[in-house]
Design an enzyme around this catalytic site. Sequence first.
Site, PDB file in Angstrom:
ATOM      1  N   HIS A  19      -1.410   3.166  -6.882  1.00  0.00           N
ATOM      2  CA  HIS A  19      -2.824   3.526  -6.750  1.00  0.00           C
ATOM      3  C   HIS A  19      -3.323   4.212  -8.028  1.00  0.00           C
ATOM      4  CE1 HIS A  19      -2.582   2.207  -2.665  1.00  0.00           C
ATOM      5  NE2 HIS A  19      -1.747   3.163  -2.327  1.00  0.00           N
ATOM      6  N   ASP A  51       0.062  -3.912  -0.155  1.00  0.00           N
ATOM      7  CA  ASP A  51       0.115  -2.601   0.480  1.00  0.00           C
ATOM      8  C   ASP A  51       0.101  -2.670   2.001  1.00  0.00           C
ATOM      9  OD1 ASP A  51      -0.018   0.093   1.036  1.00  0.00           O
ATOM     10  OD2 ASP A  51      -1.704   0.519  -0.263  1.00  0.00           O
TER      11      ASP A  51
END
Length: 468
Positions: free
Chosen positions: A282, A333
């Site tokens: 991220h 993810d």
Amino acid sequence: MSAGQLFAPHALLPDGWARNVLLAWDAHGTFTAITPDAAPDAALPQAAGPVLPGMPNLHSHAFQRGFAGLTEYRSVSDDDDPAGGDSFWSWRTLMYRFALRLTPDALEAIATQLYIEMLRAGYTSVCEFHYVHHDPDGKPYADRAEMSLRLLRAAQAAGIGMTLLPVLYQTAGFGEKPAQHDQRRFLNDTDAMLALLEKLAPHCAAYGARLGLAPHSLRAVPPQSLAHAVGALHAMDATAPVHIHIAEQQKEVDDCLATNGVRPVQWLLDHAAVDQRWCLVHATHMDWDERRRLAHSGAVAGICPTTEANLGDGVFEAAPYMAQHGWWGIGSDSHASVSVAEELRTFEYGQRLGLQRRNVLASARHHQVADRLWLEAVAGGARAAARPVAGLAAGQRADFVVLDGAHPTLAGLDGPHALATHVFASHGHETLAEVRTGGTCRVGHGVHPQQADAGRLFAEVRACLLAD
């Protein structure tokens, strides 16, 4: 596996597009030669369209595919969501409830279905950030590696390459806040995690998988545990990958500032030897200096655009990071979407929405946005995976995707325009003719040979998990 060759009129090599490319690989599934400008030979197998390097998926929580699409409603209280209003934190509460119900059989079924979906979308390897280790009471299984082994079996059954990243998880927040009861399945002390890595090492070798470590986040791993675990990992394997969630949410940044006096990425770069072995997943909320330092470290920023959009995380400021030659790759993810094209498209569109202009991530070298995105995501994903999957080059795994040049959407287009259309105007996997790993065809015209059986089992398992 067996040795093979393929002739491609157009192929996307690490330096860009080439014509009349002969690809050759050995019986171990490794490219032995990539020859552009080769003489066409009708006796050789012919690619159905432009050939692309297979895409590594650098961040996956496989079990979360089991409830993808089932959290898209407003059901939040202030207790669920400390940020105030529905967000990542309220979604996490729902995710924990699902995780507490998983069985080993259920995890294997969900992962097998997911990995087949990944292959059908053009992913050819996956980095599995795996943190559901124990039974529902938080007690280790008789075999502490039970859940990890289920993931390895799922990857082998589907035919996808694997980097397994067992997660170290110890605390519920900065300042060593005690773990919550609903995190009990994730928890290990550092010595137990290192023992798990030692146990998994021969299994990963047998499956042809790579083994690394994932300290979950700075909020979940105290500084002394982080240093001990990473040091011990690299004493076992000096090149092992390390992945960590970082700066995904603004609240995480605020909490780190309140506890440590600095931002998360800054703290990590100040206190750990972050280099090309690291993937910072991220890294959404960075200031200018953090972006500069991360880019210069050689670590990979793990961008997960569809999940970050789904959870309302924020937008990674890609243009200034990429201008400093920072490494990056993509991951699916939480698997709200399983699509290489959509991940790349969302990445570029996020930049366009923020800056109010088009073709933000094109460059002087790559005028076509899709060319740059695909090549850099492959390179960064390979670095994060710590596997030889860096594209169409001798010595790399023969992992590749063939676009369907006969599909109406792509018919008559050369390589660059076919890829741009696949990414920005695609019909999902309909425009893929083949997906191969190690030279072996896993998907032909959207079909994986095990998808029907895997899909039925997935649906049965999910029904049981959601029964109450």
